[in-house]
Design a protein around this motif. Structure first.
Motif, mmCIF file in Angstrom:
data_model
loop_
_atom_site.group_PDB
_atom_site.id
_atom_site.type_symbol
_atom_site.label_atom_id
_atom_site.label_comp_id
_atom_site.label_asym_id
_atom_site.label_seq_id
_atom_site.Cartn_x
_atom_site.Cartn_y
_atom_site.Cartn_z
ATOM 1 N N ARG A 195 47.904 35.571 32.494
ATOM 2 C CA ARG A 195 47.365 35.269 33.807
ATOM 3 C C ARG A 195 46.720 36.492 34.432
ATOM 4 N NH1 ARG A 195 48.078 30.404 36.393
ATOM 5 N NH2 ARG A 195 49.687 29.114 35.502
ATOM 6 N N SER A 196 47.300 37.676 34.245
ATOM 7 C CA SER A 196 46.722 38.847 34.896
ATOM 8 C C SER A 196 45.346 39.163 34.317
ATOM 9 C CB SER A 196 47.652 40.044 34.786
ATOM 10 O OG SER A 196 47.684 40.550 33.484
ATOM 11 N N SER A 197 45.116 38.929 33.018
ATOM 12 C CA SER A 197 43.787 39.177 32.461
ATOM 13 C C SER A 197 42.774 38.193 33.037
ATOM 14 C CB SER A 197 43.802 39.118 30.939
ATOM 15 O OG SER A 197 44.151 37.839 30.494
ATOM 16 N N ASN A 198 43.189 36.939 33.286
ATOM 17 C CA ASN A 198 42.303 35.979 33.949
ATOM 18 C C ASN A 198 41.916 36.481 35.330
ATOM 19 O OD1 ASN A 198 42.115 34.106 31.948
ATOM 20 N ND2 ASN A 198 43.703 32.776 32.753
ATOM 21 N N LYS A 199 42.908 36.938 36.070
ATOM 22 C CA LYS A 199 42.664 37.427 37.429
ATOM 23 C C LYS A 199 41.793 38.678 37.390
ATOM 24 C CE LYS A 199 44.932 38.928 41.698
ATOM 25 N NZ LYS A 199 43.724 39.567 42.089
ATOM 26 N N ASN A 200 42.063 39.579 36.453
ATOM 27 C CA ASN A 200 41.270 40.803 36.349
ATOM 28 C C ASN A 200 39.802 40.487 36.067
ATOM 29 O OD1 ASN A 200 43.531 42.338 36.797
ATOM 30 N ND2 ASN A 200 43.852 42.843 34.641
ATOM 31 N N GLN A 201 39.566 39.576 35.130
ATOM 32 C CA GLN A 201 38.190 39.225 34.793
ATOM 33 C C GLN A 201 37.510 38.496 35.940
ATOM 34 O OE1 GLN A 201 37.565 41.515 32.505
ATOM 35 N NE2 GLN A 201 35.983 40.067 31.944
ATOM 36 N N ARG A 202 38.232 37.603 36.613
ATOM 37 C CA ARG A 202 37.666 36.891 37.761
ATOM 38 C C ARG A 202 37.361 37.891 38.876
ATOM 39 N NH1 ARG A 202 34.854 32.682 37.775
ATOM 40 N NH2 ARG A 202 36.249 31.844 36.226
ATOM 41 N N ASP A 203 38.242 38.855 39.091
ATOM 42 C CA ASP A 203 38.000 39.895 40.097
ATOM 43 C C ASP A 203 36.776 40.736 39.728
ATOM 44 O OD1 ASP A 203 40.184 39.025 41.546
ATOM 45 O OD2 ASP A 203 41.506 40.665 40.891
ATOM 46 N N ARG A 204 36.642 41.068 38.447
ATOM 47 C CA ARG A 204 35.482 41.847 37.985
ATOM 48 C C ARG A 204 34.186 41.064 38.205
ATOM 49 N NH1 ARG A 204 34.049 46.220 34.880
ATOM 50 N NH2 ARG A 204 32.451 45.893 33.295
ATOM 51 N N PHE A 205 34.220 39.777 37.853
ATOM 52 C CA PHE A 205 33.057 38.921 38.069
ATOM 53 C C PHE A 205 32.699 38.884 39.555
ATOM 54 C CE2 PHE A 205 31.396 34.721 39.216
ATOM 55 C CZ PHE A 205 30.226 34.705 38.458
ATOM 56 N N ASN A 206 33.685 38.658 40.399
ATOM 57 C CA ASN A 206 33.440 38.588 41.847
ATOM 58 C C ASN A 206 32.954 39.921 42.407
ATOM 59 O OD1 ASN A 206 34.013 35.852 42.133
ATOM 60 N ND2 ASN A 206 36.204 36.255 42.355
ATOM 61 N N TYR A 207 33.467 41.024 41.868
ATOM 62 C CA TYR A 207 32.997 42.339 42.303
ATOM 63 C C TYR A 207 31.501 42.476 42.030
ATOM 64 C CZ TYR A 207 32.079 47.301 42.458
ATOM 65 O OH TYR A 207 31.521 48.518 42.736
ATOM 66 N N PHE A 208 31.097 42.180 40.788
ATOM 67 C CA PHE A 208 29.671 42.272 40.453
ATOM 68 C C PHE A 208 28.851 41.302 41.309
ATOM 69 C CE2 PHE A 208 30.967 43.967 36.149
ATOM 70 C CZ PHE A 208 30.436 45.227 36.367
ATOM 71 N N ARG A 209 29.356 40.106 41.504
ATOM 72 C CA ARG A 209 28.638 39.088 42.274
ATOM 73 C C ARG A 209 28.464 39.522 43.738
ATOM 74 N NH1 ARG A 209 29.975 32.619 42.022
ATOM 75 N NH2 ARG A 209 28.077 31.935 43.065
ATOM 76 N N ASN A 210 29.481 40.122 44.299
ATOM 77 C CA ASN A 210 29.408 40.550 45.696
ATOM 78 C C ASN A 210 28.606 41.828 45.887
ATOM 79 O OD1 ASN A 210 30.977 38.380 46.590
ATOM 80 N ND2 ASN A 210 32.878 39.497 46.226
ATOM 81 N N ASN A 211 28.395 42.583 44.813
ATOM 82 C CA ASN A 211 27.710 43.872 44.908
ATOM 83 C C ASN A 211 26.407 43.912 44.117
ATOM 84 O OD1 ASN A 211 29.686 45.603 46.489
ATOM 85 N ND2 ASN A 211 30.994 44.730 44.912
ATOM 86 N N LEU A 212 25.732 42.787 44.032
ATOM 87 C CA LEU A 212 24.440 42.754 43.348
ATOM 88 C C LEU A 212 23.374 43.425 44.210
ATOM 89 C CD1 LEU A 212 24.236 39.155 41.859
ATOM 90 C CD2 LEU A 212 24.421 41.291 40.602
#
Length: 178
Positions: free
Chosen positions: A1-18
């Motif tokens: 579960r933590s790897s899912n959350k980490n990857q989702r957080d990474r995706f959201n970070y890139f998405r919010n900081n485009l």
């Protein structure tokens, strides 16, 4: 579960900081479309239907600070969903990608067609060939639905609506229907 959350957080970070020169590509395969759908049919007809595979690429970017999402679908009669088809579609997409994008973040699921040496090699070469900074991330298993899955749902709805009034039997008729 933590790897899912980490990857989702990474995706959201890139998405919010485009920035204007950055984009995200979310790449995934859809379950195959079955052609020649009809009303009453024999069970052998149901299992003998021609199928079409679909690779979807969702492009996320923010040219003026407002997020835009564009969808591209690649259809094929080859159902294997292999690395070669995935890399060829990505390469074709890159040739048509706006040259302003110098930072490209690619997200895929962890299917073997995206984790293969062939696909990784092609992504690495794209970075060199197109002179772009390219990152590749994999969503962990059971990561949930992505924006590309939402696009696939819409394609399925459109396909079902078309099939209700016209029998589609070839990939050319399938492409023309969209």
């Amino acid at each position: 579960r933590s790897s899912n959350k980490n990857q989702r957080d990474r995706f959201n970070y890139f998405r919010n900081n485009l920035f204007y020169d950055s984009c995200i590509l979310v790449i995934d395969f859809k379950e195959n479309f079955k052609l020649s759908l009809g009303g009453d049919e024999l069970s052998c007809d149901y299992y003998d239907k021609k199928q079409i595979s679909c690779l979807g690429i969702s492009l996320i970017f923010k040219p003026n600070g407002e997020e835009i999402i564009e969808y591209v679908s690649y259809f094929s009669e080859i159902l294997s969903k292999d690395s070669l088809f995935s890399a060829d579609c990505l390469d074709l997409f890159m040739t048509e990608l706006n040259p302003i994008f110098t930072n490209i973040h690619i997200f895929t699921d962890c299917g073997p067609h995206f984790r293969s040496k062939e696909f990784l090699y092609r992504v690495r070469n794209m970075s060199r060939y197109y002179n772009k900074l390219v990152s590749l991330d994999f969503f962990a298993e059971y990561h949930g639905k992505s924006i590309t899955d939402g696009h696939f749902g819409r394609l399925s709805q459109l396909f079902k609506a078309k099939v209700d009034w016209k029998k589609i039997e070839t990939i050319h008729e399938f492409r023309d229907a969209f």
